[in-house]
Design a protein around this motif. Structure first.
Motif, short mmCIF file in Angstrom:
data_model
loop_
_atom_site.label_atom_id
_atom_site.label_comp_id
_atom_site.label_asym_id
_atom_site.label_seq_id
_atom_site.Cartn_x
_atom_site.Cartn_y
_atom_site.Cartn_z
N ARG A 43 0.84 -1.21 0.00
CA ARG A 43 0.00 0.00 0.00
C ARG A 43 0.87 1.25 0.00
NH1 ARG A 43 -3.78 -3.11 2.95
NH2 ARG A 43 -2.75 -2.71 4.92
N TYR A 45 -16.52 -0.60 -5.08
CA TYR A 45 -15.84 -1.85 -5.40
C TYR A 45 -16.88 -2.91 -5.75
CZ TYR A 45 -12.74 -5.89 -5.03
OH TYR A 45 -12.02 -7.03 -5.30
N ALA A 52 -8.65 -6.32 -9.29
CA ALA A 52 -9.64 -6.71 -8.29
C ALA A 52 -9.03 -6.92 -6.91
CB ALA A 52 -10.35 -7.99 -8.74
N ARG A 53 -7.71 -6.93 -6.82
CA ARG A 53 -7.08 -7.06 -5.51
C ARG A 53 -7.47 -5.89 -4.62
NH1 ARG A 53 -0.77 -8.68 -6.31
NH2 ARG A 53 -0.72 -7.58 -4.30
N ARG A 54 -7.84 -6.16 -3.40
CA ARG A 54 -8.31 -5.10 -2.50
C ARG A 54 -7.24 -4.04 -2.25
NH1 ARG A 54 -13.78 -4.50 -1.09
NH2 ARG A 54 -14.76 -6.55 -1.13
N ASP A 55 -5.97 -4.46 -2.25
CA ASP A 55 -4.90 -3.49 -2.00
C ASP A 55 -4.55 -2.69 -3.26
OD1 ASP A 55 -4.00 -5.80 -3.18
OD2 ASP A 55 -2.01 -5.72 -2.29
N TYR A 112 -7.08 -2.07 -5.96
CA TYR A 112 -8.25 -1.42 -6.56
C TYR A 112 -8.33 0.10 -6.31
CZ TYR A 112 -13.00 -0.11 -7.74
OH TYR A 112 -14.08 0.54 -8.27
#
Length: 339
Positions: free
Chosen positions: A24, A55, A129-132, A134
């Motif tokens: 991040r 999201y 699509a990775r949460r970290d 997006y």
């Protein structure tokens, strides 16, 4: 070993959290880090973006395709879809996010599952699509979209100026026609000659639409061109507004529930296109999108007036306006006769 399992689980989770935080930090550099690294790149400065699309799977899909097209240099007005992303383009994306070359290669190796040397749409979708990941790619997509809209407006303005200057309708600008532009911009004779030599890239002695568009939309010329375009629009609107308002109101009558919005929906606009001879829904949609300058999904009176003032549209608008007036006159005469 059983009693140590909770501790091992906690340690493993902590390591994953630290790795995620490190990533991040790379993908969300602070403003100071961005300025120090100067790695905003071609994507643009996304640090100021506050709101991003929610999201959802659909939004991730849209952002995936949009960024592939943007990074691979697809034409803004092209309908074709690019399905793969090269390492060079992926590296650009990572650079804009503040990643160094080592981190970019690590992310690439994690994403290129089949080791093909390119990312197909599904692989890049999984990356986005990775949460970290997006939030960063979503911000980049917002910036790119805004820049694309601004560029589209510049091109439309350049085309309007071109049509205004092209008095003999040969779809080319002569030196004499170009001088009119320079005079309006307050250029000296020497500046006009310099501008012509820059714009006439092929030294043909005339400017085609692409040459003029490139010249007018350049960052150097655009501030002056924007002012000239505003003046041209004002002149055109003075003539076209009475007609555009009449047709606008006539279209609103067909959908009484929408009159209070003072905006035209696509259905209302498509009805006009059908009358004008553009019976294809695809063509009507193209015209609607090009007229909806603020991308609001509806067309305001002002946007509709600009649409009516287009050189390719104005003759048809005149005929439709004349037809509406004749219809009203006939209706009034019938009412009087009935009395």
């Amino acid at each position: 070993s059983f009693q140590f399992r909770p501790l091992l689980v906690r340690m493993s989770k902590r390591l994953r959290d630290e790795e995620a935080q490190s990533l991040r930090n790379k993908l969300f550099p602070s403003k100071n880090q961005q300025q120090a690294n100067k790695k905003v790149g071609t994507i643009g400065n996304y640090a100021e973006v506050e709101r991003i699309p929610d999201y959802t799977k659909d939004n991730v899909r849209k952002i995936t395709q949009f960024l592939i097209d943007e990074l691979e240099g697809r034409s803004t007005f092209s309908e074709s879809k690019i399905s793969e992303l090269s390492w060079k383009s992926f590296a650009k994306l990572c650079e804009a996010a503040g990643c160094d070359q080592i981190k970019a290669k690590t992310l690439w190796s994690q994403t290129d599952k089949d080791n093909s040397g390119t990312l197909d749409r599904e692989e890049f979708f999984q990356f986005c699509a990775r949460r970290d990941i997006y939030p960063t790619v979503a911000k980049m997509a917002v910036v790119c979209k805004e820049r694309m809209i601004a560029l589209k407006k510049r091109k439309m303005a350049a085309d309007e100026l071109f049509d205004f200057l092209d008095k003999n309708n040969d779809n080319m600008l002569s030196w004499e026609e170009f001088k009119v532009l320079c005079k309006g911009a307050g250029c000296s004779p020497q500046q006009a000659i310099s501008g012509w030599s820059v714009a006439d890239e092929d030294d043909s002695g005339s400017l085609d639409r692409d040459e003029f568009r490139k010249f007018a939309t350049s960052n150097t010329c655009w501030p002056v061109m924007a002012k000239l375009h505003s003046q041209v629009q004002h002149m055109k609107l003075v003539n076209v507004k009475p007609m555009s308002n009449t047709i606008f109101e006539e279209l609103q009558k067909q959908y009484p529930d929408m009159e209070s919005l003072d905006e035209l929906t696509f259905d209302q606009f498509a009805a006009l296109c059908k009358v004008a001879g553009a019976t294809s829904t695809v063509k009507a949609n193209e015209l609607f999108k090009s007229s909806d300058e603020d991308q609001s999904g509806t067309i305001s009176r002002k946007e509709f007036a600009y649409f009516c003032a287009r050189r390719d549209v104005y003759p048809v608008i005149k005929k439709i306006h004349a037809h509406i007036k004749a219809k009203k006159k006939k209706s009034e005469e019938e009412e009087k006769a009935g009395e």
